[in-house]
Design a protein around this motif. Sequence first.
Motif, mmCIF file in Angstrom:
data_model
loop_
_atom_site.group_PDB
_atom_site.id
_atom_site.type_symbol
_atom_site.label_atom_id
_atom_site.label_comp_id
_atom_site.label_asym_id
_atom_site.label_seq_id
_atom_site.Cartn_x
_atom_site.Cartn_y
_atom_site.Cartn_z
ATOM 1 N N LYS A 28 -10.424 10.624 10.612
ATOM 2 C CA LYS A 28 -10.383 10.487 12.075
ATOM 3 C C LYS A 28 -10.061 11.820 12.745
ATOM 4 O O LYS A 28 -10.619 12.137 13.802
ATOM 5 N N ASP A 52 -2.439 5.869 0.984
ATOM 6 C CA ASP A 52 -3.637 5.069 1.267
ATOM 7 C C ASP A 52 -4.171 5.341 2.667
ATOM 8 O O ASP A 52 -5.372 5.205 2.920
ATOM 9 N N ASP A 53 -3.270 5.692 3.582
ATOM 10 C CA ASP A 53 -3.683 5.949 4.962
ATOM 11 C C ASP A 53 -4.052 7.411 5.197
ATOM 12 O O ASP A 53 -4.516 7.759 6.286
ATOM 13 N N TYR A 54 -3.841 8.250 4.196
ATOM 14 C CA TYR A 54 -4.018 9.691 4.396
ATOM 15 C C TYR A 54 -5.476 10.060 4.641
ATOM 16 O O TYR A 54 -5.803 10.738 5.621
ATOM 17 N N ASN A 84 0.831 -1.202 0.000
ATOM 18 C CA ASN A 84 0.000 0.000 0.000
ATOM 19 C C ASN A 84 0.868 1.255 0.000
ATOM 20 O O ASN A 84 1.747 1.403 0.854
ATOM 21 N N SER A 95 -7.972 5.285 18.710
ATOM 22 C CA SER A 95 -7.656 4.773 17.372
ATOM 23 C C SER A 95 -6.362 5.365 16.818
ATOM 24 O O SER A 95 -5.816 4.863 15.841
ATOM 25 N N PRO A 100 -8.185 8.122 5.469
ATOM 26 C CA PRO A 100 -8.725 7.620 6.739
ATOM 27 C C PRO A 100 -8.214 8.407 7.946
ATOM 28 O O PRO A 100 -8.974 8.684 8.881
ATOM 29 N N HIS A 101 -6.919 8.769 7.915
ATOM 30 C CA HIS A 101 -6.359 9.556 9.018
ATOM 31 C C HIS A 101 -7.008 10.932 9.081
ATOM 32 O O HIS A 101 -7.354 11.422 10.165
#
Length: 205
Positions: A124, A116-118, A112, A161, A120-121
């Motif tokens: 949150k 890809d995590d940007y 990944n 989280s 969702p972060h």
Amino acid sequence: VEVNVEKPLQPIHLSCEQVALEMMSLCCQLDLLIRAQVQQFQEQLGQDISPVESESFHRRGELIHGALFTFLRTMTCCALHQDYLDAVGLSTMFPRVEIFIIHGSPVDMLENPPMDDYFPHLGKMNQLLVLSQQLEDDVKHLGSHKYIAHQLSVLYQVISSFKGITPLSILKRDIEANFKSLKLSLATEQESKQEPQLPAHYVSW
């Protein structure tokens, strides 16, 4: 009559910084589009169906690809899409986009990419902000603090989280240390008509 819904009516002259911002925005859009199409491919394979690009992906992908080329024509430093993507680091951030531009087809990555995590972060972080603002506003302005403990527990779940962020870890421990006593301070007699109110020291906390 040809209607160009996605195109401006008049030529737009942008600075290099504005072009860079537009390019990143378009890469974000195309990356999300590719990921959705790859997910659809996987679902088709799971149903023993040969993967086929959706018409909506093809249409939208072509529009974004065309927009990328349009913005690049304003840049004199790079003649090719991939040259510009490499030069500014977008190929590292959006490798799926680079592969799509070169080969014209959506593919998944073995690992990944960092981006890809940007989102969702970011989601949150936005949830944390909204819950915090709501909790602060309710504590200050509501006549009843009946649901403050519940709101705090929801906020705690969001904070939990996040991993490896020292200020949030400190806040998490602070909530753990104070939650039970805060909840007890809001307890009222069953027949009491008085609305539960936080003690002053919890309001300031």
